[in-house]
Write a protein that holds these residues in place. Structure first.
Motif, short mmCIF file in Angstrom:
data_model
loop_
_atom_site.label_atom_id
_atom_site.label_comp_id
_atom_site.label_asym_id
_atom_site.label_seq_id
_atom_site.Cartn_x
_atom_site.Cartn_y
_atom_site.Cartn_z
N GLU A 195 0.63 -0.68 0.02
CA GLU A 195 0.10 0.06 -0.23
C GLU A 195 0.87 1.46 -0.14
OE1 GLU A 195 -2.99 0.55 3.00
OE2 GLU A 195 -4.13 -1.35 1.93
N ASP A 196 1.92 1.00 0.41
CA ASP A 196 2.79 2.41 1.05
C ASP A 196 3.69 2.08 -0.37
OD1 ASP A 196 4.10 0.10 1.69
OD2 ASP A 196 5.05 1.93 3.79
N GLN A 197 3.88 1.74 -1.38
CA GLN A 197 4.56 1.76 -2.16
C GLN A 197 4.75 2.68 -3.77
OE1 GLN A 197 5.27 -1.72 -4.19
NE2 GLN A 197 6.95 -2.26 -4.53
N SER A 198 5.46 3.40 -3.12
CA SER A 198 5.15 4.69 -4.32
C SER A 198 4.92 3.87 -5.79
CB SER A 198 5.97 5.45 -4.51
OG SER A 198 7.88 5.16 -5.56
N PRO A 199 4.28 4.53 -7.47
CA PRO A 199 4.99 4.37 -8.67
C PRO A 199 6.33 3.73 -8.80
CG PRO A 199 3.44 6.03 -8.65
CD PRO A 199 4.06 6.06 -6.79
N HIS A 200 7.25 4.35 -8.30
CA HIS A 200 8.44 5.01 -8.34
C HIS A 200 9.47 2.80 -8.23
CE1 HIS A 200 13.25 5.23 -8.87
NE2 HIS A 200 13.33 5.40 -8.22
N ASP A 201 9.38 2.75 -6.72
CA ASP A 201 9.11 1.85 -6.75
C ASP A 201 8.75 0.54 -7.41
OD1 ASP A 201 10.65 3.43 -4.31
OD2 ASP A 201 8.96 3.00 -2.66
N THR A 202 7.66 0.28 -7.32
CA THR A 202 6.33 -0.37 -8.35
C THR A 202 7.72 -0.41 -9.80
OG1 THR A 202 4.60 -0.13 -7.71
CG2 THR A 202 4.49 -1.13 -9.48
N GLY A 203 8.18 0.86 -10.48
CA GLY A 203 8.40 0.26 -11.63
C GLY A 203 9.90 -0.25 -11.04
N GLU A 204 10.41 0.04 -10.73
CA GLU A 204 11.96 -0.46 -9.82
C GLU A 204 11.69 -2.12 -9.60
OE1 GLU A 204 13.76 1.31 -7.14
OE2 GLU A 204 15.05 3.11 -8.07
N ALA A 205 10.57 -2.67 -9.22
CA ALA A 205 10.16 -3.44 -8.89
C ALA A 205 10.01 -4.49 -9.83
CB ALA A 205 9.56 -4.05 -7.79
N THR A 206 9.44 -3.98 -10.57
CA THR A 206 9.15 -4.78 -12.27
C THR A 206 10.29 -4.70 -13.19
OG1 THR A 206 6.81 -3.59 -12.08
CG2 THR A 206 7.85 -4.53 -14.12
N PHE A 207 10.29 -3.74 -13.33
CA PHE A 207 12.24 -3.78 -13.99
C PHE A 207 13.07 -4.67 -12.95
CE2 PHE A 207 16.58 -2.31 -15.08
CZ PHE A 207 16.22 -2.98 -16.76
N ALA A 208 13.43 -4.90 -11.90
CA ALA A 208 14.09 -6.09 -11.51
C ALA A 208 13.90 -7.05 -11.90
CB ALA A 208 14.16 -6.17 -10.34
N LYS A 209 11.99 -7.83 -11.71
CA LYS A 209 11.98 -9.11 -12.58
C LYS A 209 12.03 -9.50 -13.60
CE LYS A 209 8.53 -9.18 -8.89
NZ LYS A 209 7.28 -8.86 -8.26
N GLN A 210 11.82 -8.23 -14.29
CA GLN A 210 11.53 -8.33 -16.02
C GLN A 210 12.93 -7.99 -16.42
OE1 GLN A 210 8.99 -10.13 -17.78
NE2 GLN A 210 8.05 -8.93 -15.91
N LEU A 211 13.89 -7.64 -16.23
CA LEU A 211 15.61 -8.02 -16.38
C LEU A 211 16.31 -9.48 -15.70
CD1 LEU A 211 17.95 -6.63 -16.89
CD2 LEU A 211 18.90 -6.46 -15.03
N ALA A 212 15.57 -10.20 -14.69
CA ALA A 212 15.13 -10.83 -14.37
C ALA A 212 15.07 -12.24 -15.34
CB ALA A 212 15.29 -11.37 -12.96
N LYS A 213 13.95 -12.26 -15.17
CA LYS A 213 13.49 -13.04 -16.89
C LYS A 213 13.99 -13.18 -18.03
CE LYS A 213 9.63 -13.36 -19.48
NZ LYS A 213 7.88 -12.61 -19.13
N THR A 214 14.95 -12.11 -18.44
CA THR A 214 15.51 -11.75 -20.06
C THR A 214 16.49 -12.71 -20.15
OG1 THR A 214 14.65 -9.72 -20.62
CG2 THR A 214 16.31 -9.90 -20.88
N LEU A 215 17.41 -12.42 -18.11
CA LEU A 215 18.62 -12.73 -18.70
C LEU A 215 18.51 -15.26 -17.73
CD1 LEU A 215 20.11 -10.57 -15.21
CD2 LEU A 215 20.87 -10.85 -17.37
N ASN A 216 17.26 -14.98 -17.22
CA ASN A 216 16.50 -16.71 -17.44
C ASN A 216 16.55 -17.28 -18.46
OD1 ASN A 216 16.76 -16.87 -14.11
ND2 ASN A 216 13.90 -15.94 -14.14
N LYS A 217 15.69 -16.50 -19.66
CA LYS A 217 16.30 -16.65 -20.55
C LYS A 217 16.73 -16.85 -21.57
CE LYS A 217 12.91 -15.58 -24.96
NZ LYS A 217 11.93 -14.63 -26.10
N MET A 218 17.65 -15.98 -21.75
CA MET A 218 19.33 -16.22 -22.46
C MET A 218 20.08 -16.77 -21.86
SD MET A 218 20.41 -11.58 -21.57
CE MET A 218 21.88 -11.90 -22.76
N PHE A 219 20.03 -17.41 -20.55
CA PHE A 219 20.64 -18.43 -19.59
C PHE A 219 20.73 -19.52 -20.48
CE2 PHE A 219 21.38 -22.00 -16.69
CZ PHE A 219 23.10 -21.96 -16.90
#
Length: 132
Positions: free
Chosen positions: A55-79
């Protein structure tokens, strides 16, 4: 974890909104980094965050969390596509933690070295020196 950057290793330099993917075309003894690709949150525009946000997560924090998850997804696929056998992760502490949490266990085992610093606004030469 020792400061070994294997030949051919993928070196990921990230923060909460962008990542630079580099490759060591040199050797362990003489690291030579070359840029392969850059990613930003807009590259994942159709991928929102997964799970419920705090609830107290800012849009900026949500964006950072989304980016980290999507970067991990990309790295997992590359591997899975054999794009790298070893990987080096360089990111600010918060992003590094989020990224490590989201990596598949096989990718996590391929991590040769981590550096908890933000180098996304540094030159490749400066990144290379930080690893040397």
């Amino acid at each position: 974890m020792s400061k070994t950057i294997p030949a051919g290793a993928l070196v990921v330099v990230a923060d909460g909104g962008k990542a630079i993917l580099l490759r060591n075309s040199g050797t362990e003894a003489e690291v030579v980094l070359g840029e392969e690709r850059r990613l930003t949150l807009k590259d994942f525009v159709n991928d929102g965050p997964s799970g419920a946000g705090l609830e107290d997560q800012s849009p900026h924090d949500t964006g950072e969390a989304t980016f980290a998850k999507q970067l991990a997804k990309t790295l997992n696929k590359m591997f899975d596509q054999n794009a790298f056998k070893s990987i080096v992760l360089i990111a600010d502490p918060h992003t590094l933690g989020q990224l490590r949490d989201a990596l598949h266990k096989n990718v996590d085992k391929a991590v040769a070295y981590t550096l908890s610093k933000d180098y996304t606004n540094h030159s490749i030469k400066q990144i290379n020196e930080a690893l040397g």
